[in-house]
Scaffold this motif. Structure first.
Motif, PDB file in Angstrom:
ATOM      1  N   SER A 195       0.814  -1.206   0.000  1.00 52.22           N
ATOM      2  CA  SER A 195       0.000   0.000   0.000  1.00 52.22           C
ATOM      3  C   SER A 195       0.854   1.266   0.000  1.00 52.22           C
ATOM      4  O   SER A 195       0.908   1.991  -0.998  1.00 52.22           O
ATOM      5  N   GLY A 196       1.595   1.474   1.113  1.00 48.59           N
ATOM      6  CA  GLY A 196       2.502   2.609   1.179  1.00 48.59           C
ATOM      7  C   GLY A 196       1.814   3.947   0.952  1.00 48.59           C
ATOM      8  O   GLY A 196       2.415   4.872   0.426  1.00 48.59           O
TER       9      GLY A 196
ATOM     10  N   VAL B 100      19.664   0.604  -8.687  1.00 46.84           N
ATOM     11  CA  VAL B 100      18.966   0.207  -7.453  1.00 46.84           C
ATOM     12  C   VAL B 100      17.700  -0.557  -7.843  1.00 46.84           C
ATOM     13  O   VAL B 100      17.115  -0.298  -8.884  1.00 46.84           O
ATOM     14  N   PRO B 101      17.258  -1.509  -7.001  1.00 47.78           N
ATOM     15  CA  PRO B 101      16.057  -2.283  -7.336  1.00 47.78           C
ATOM     16  C   PRO B 101      14.858  -1.363  -7.563  1.00 47.78           C
ATOM     17  O   PRO B 101      14.831  -0.243  -7.037  1.00 47.78           O
ATOM     18  N   ASP B 102      13.871  -1.846  -8.314  1.00 51.67           N
ATOM     19  CA  ASP B 102      12.713  -1.024  -8.674  1.00 51.67           C
ATOM     20  C   ASP B 102      11.946  -0.483  -7.474  1.00 51.67           C
ATOM     21  O   ASP B 102      11.323   0.566  -7.564  1.00 51.67           O
ATOM     22  N   THR B 103      12.001  -1.227  -6.357  1.00 48.70           N
ATOM     23  CA  THR B 103      11.248  -0.788  -5.181  1.00 48.70           C
ATOM     24  C   THR B 103      11.903   0.404  -4.491  1.00 48.70           C
ATOM     25  O   THR B 103      11.295   1.025  -3.637  1.00 48.70           O
ATOM     26  N   LEU B 104      13.152   0.702  -4.855  1.00 50.36           N
ATOM     27  CA  LEU B 104      13.890   1.772  -4.194  1.00 50.36           C
ATOM     28  C   LEU B 104      14.248   2.860  -5.189  1.00 50.36           C
ATOM     29  O   LEU B 104      14.297   2.634  -6.399  1.00 50.36           O
TER      30      LEU B 104
ATOM     31  N   ALA C 179      10.474   3.525  -3.300  1.00 48.80           N
ATOM     32  CA  ALA C 179       9.932   4.229  -4.472  1.00 48.80           C
ATOM     33  C   ALA C 179       8.488   4.676  -4.236  1.00 48.80           C
ATOM     34  O   ALA C 179       8.095   5.763  -4.643  1.00 48.80           O
ATOM     35  N   ASP C 180       7.713   3.818  -3.493  1.00 47.51           N
ATOM     36  CA  ASP C 180       6.298   4.173  -3.308  1.00 47.51           C
ATOM     37  C   ASP C 180       6.083   5.292  -2.280  1.00 47.51           C
ATOM     38  O   ASP C 180       4.976   5.749  -2.088  1.00 47.51           O
TER      39      ASP C 180
END
Lengths: 254, 305
Positions: free
Chosen positions: B38-39, B128-132, B255-256
């Motif tokens: 969610s974030g 960096v990974p997509d989540t970051l 990232a979120d």
């Protein structure tokens, strides 16, 4: 977790060199042995004296209350204090051995004292009656009779020290603690878990070794059902030995 | 023998316990909340810090700046080394972390050799990974460095890391445990400079300084902003071949959550300088002031909170 643990243990790279299991195991056993020796030199004579004379029993309670001191905290304090005063490797070795030995003193002291204290007064009287000097009473009657409890003190000291010797790695020494500290610092959890397993296995093995030694050393007459203090041995011979030889508890250790 | 039997039982039980952990790579998974997708805004933000004082200070500065913008930000300092805390970011147990461009680039791309600050920053954004994601980098830099005591430097004629090559075999190096296996650590010293130390002492950052000060080791891996260098007149050896690369301070965020924190953290990056960090670290490490208070002072002085 288990597959990565198995592959860590089966990787030949982990079995050789300074970082290999044999070397780390040896270092760990060496720290344990040094600490137990230092503690034994202090605690066993002291325990014999307290038990034999019945004086200064507060020493035993004092040592027992010292068990509450947190080893890791003490290690930092001792190494900060000794750091500027000692040069070279000893600046790390001495603090580690000191804190580990402090951990071993209470069980050794309590075991020795309780062992001597619990000797059958009749055996002591008999020994005096046949003309033994106080030192002979101690060496030939009290020590052999104290062995079962003394040994349980030694075994619990060894277990504690071997399980705690990992702290040496915190101040840059080797031993199995290296796997725990390095494994956690690098996020290499299989390595950390392997270190924990190795410490546990080593503790069990050492306890087994001491159990065997105890069986050989402690007089069979002190086995459960014997007339001395209740011992730990299970030797079936003890029954007949006791039956035809009431003086068994007075025998010197084999 | 009863003791042995029960010890064996205990061992068996603990192995069963390990099996129960399953195949996840985090054996302590129960302690971290499950990754949430969610974030949404309004949820609390945790700013993490690594296990050294500068990271704690930066975490406090970031959190203070976020709070000034009305966000619910707390800190979680002393998480551990990079190998540990990047996982905490990836599984969303922390959302913001003060990072260093070069170290981050090398963590996700082990073969990376770039040293130019802009290039390294651009590379980090890519890998960096997509989540970051990383926000603006600051000019402030804190690099790894190899330091020796003044006496050793004079006796052996050391001014650069290169000078160590012929003498390092007789010397002992102190560094955090992870330095032994990091590409920029001992393997990097060997590959780039041909420097191989005689022995290695793995210690925590405070222990490293103590050991060098007490003469138990000859060289140490200490951060370039560490106030203990000036305090003890240690000599920092010049990294002529740029082994340690560029290490600009940069916020690494989920990232979120980037949109919520971007303005506040970019404003911090714009104000941070190497000098201001060194001066704040002197207050926290030498004068033993509370990092939170020092961070607040910096924020107020720069109109950030």
């Amino acid at each position: 977790m288990i597959p990565s643990l198995v592959s860590w243990f089966t990787d030949p790279a982990n079995w050789s060199g300074e970082d290999g299991i044999p070397n780390r195991l040896l270092e760990h056993v060496a720290y344990t042995a040094e600490a137990i020796l230092v503690a034994a030199v202090v605690a066993i004579p002291l325990g014999l004296w307290v038990g034999h004379t019945g004086r200064a029993r507060w020493l035993v309670s004092l040592a027992n209350s010292a068990r509450a001191v947190p080893t890791l905290g003490l290690l930092f304090v001792v190494s900060l204090w000794l750091g500027p005063r000692i040069t070279g490797d000893l600046a790390f070795v001495v603090p580690s051995i000191i804190v580990l030995a402090l951990l071993a003193v209470p069980p050794l002291l309590a075991g020795t004292y309780a062992g001597v204290q619990a000797v059958d007064p009749a055996a002591r009287d008999a020994a005096k009656g046949v003309g033994m000097t106080p030192l002979q009473v101690l060496r030939q009657v009290e020590v052999p009779n104290a062995l079962p409890l003394l040994f349980s003190g030694v075994r619990s000291a060894v277990l504690q020290v071997v399980a705690t010797a990992s702290v040496a790695a915190v101040i840059s020494l080797g031993g199995l603690g290296r796997y725990l500290i390095d494994g956690i610092a690098l996020g290499d959890y299989p390595r950390a878990a392997a270190g924990a397993v190795l410490v546990a296995v080593l503790a069990v093995l050492l306890d087994g070794v001491f159990a065997l030694v105890q069986r050989r050393v402690v007089s069979p007459g002190l086995a459960p059902g014997g007339r001395g203090v209740s011992g730990r041995g299970k030797d079936s011979r003890s029954v007949e030995v006791e039956a035809d030889s009431p003086s068994t508890p007075v025998r010197a250790p084999a | 023998m009863k003791r042995t039997t029960s010890a064996l039982a205990l061992l068996a039980a603990s192995i069963l316990g390990l099996t129960a952990c399953g195949s996840g790579n985090d054996p302590l998974a129960s302690e971290t909340p499950a990754a949430t997708t969610s974030g949404g805004s309004g949820e609390p933000i945790v700013v993490g810090g690594a296990n050294f004082s500068e990271s704690t200070l930066l975490a406090e500065i970031y959190a203070g700046a976020l709070r000034a913008k009305g966000l619910d930000a707390t800190t979680k300092p002393n998480i551990g080394s990079r190998e540990i805390y990047l996982r905490a970011l990836e599984d969303n147990s922390v959302q913001v972390f003060p990072e260093y461009t070069g170290a981050l680039a090398l963590f996700y791309d082990k073969s990376y050799t770039g040293t130019d600050p802009e290039e390294v920053y651009a590379h980090v954004q890519d890998i960096v990974p997509d989540t970051l994601t990383v926000l603006d980098k600051s000019v402030a830099e804190d690099n790894d460095s190899i330091v020796v005591t003044k006496q050793t430097a004079t006796e052996k004629g050391l001014t650069t890391i290169e000078d160590l090559a012929p003498v390092a075999g007789d010397l002992t190096l102190a560094a955090p445990p992870e330095f032994k296996e990091r590409p920029q650590g001992i393997p990097g010293l060997e590959k780039t400079y041909g420097v191989t130390f005689g022995s290695f002492r793995p210690l925590n950052p405070q222990g490293v300084v103590q050991a060098l000060k007490n003469g138990q080791v000859d060289a140490a891996n200490i951060f370039s902003t560490d106030p203990s260098i000036a305090e003890n007149e240690f000599v920092q050896l010049e990294d002529t071949k740029k082994l340690f690369g560029s290490q600009n301070i940069v916020p690494l965020v989920r990232a979120d959550r980037a949109d919520e924190v971007r303005d506040a953290l970019n404003a911090v990056s714009a104000k941070l300088t190497t000098e201001s960090i060194a001066q704040m670290l002197k207050q926290t490490d030498i004068d033993k002031k509370d990092p939170k208070a020092v961070a607040q002072e910096f924020l107020s002085a720069n109109g950030l909170g």
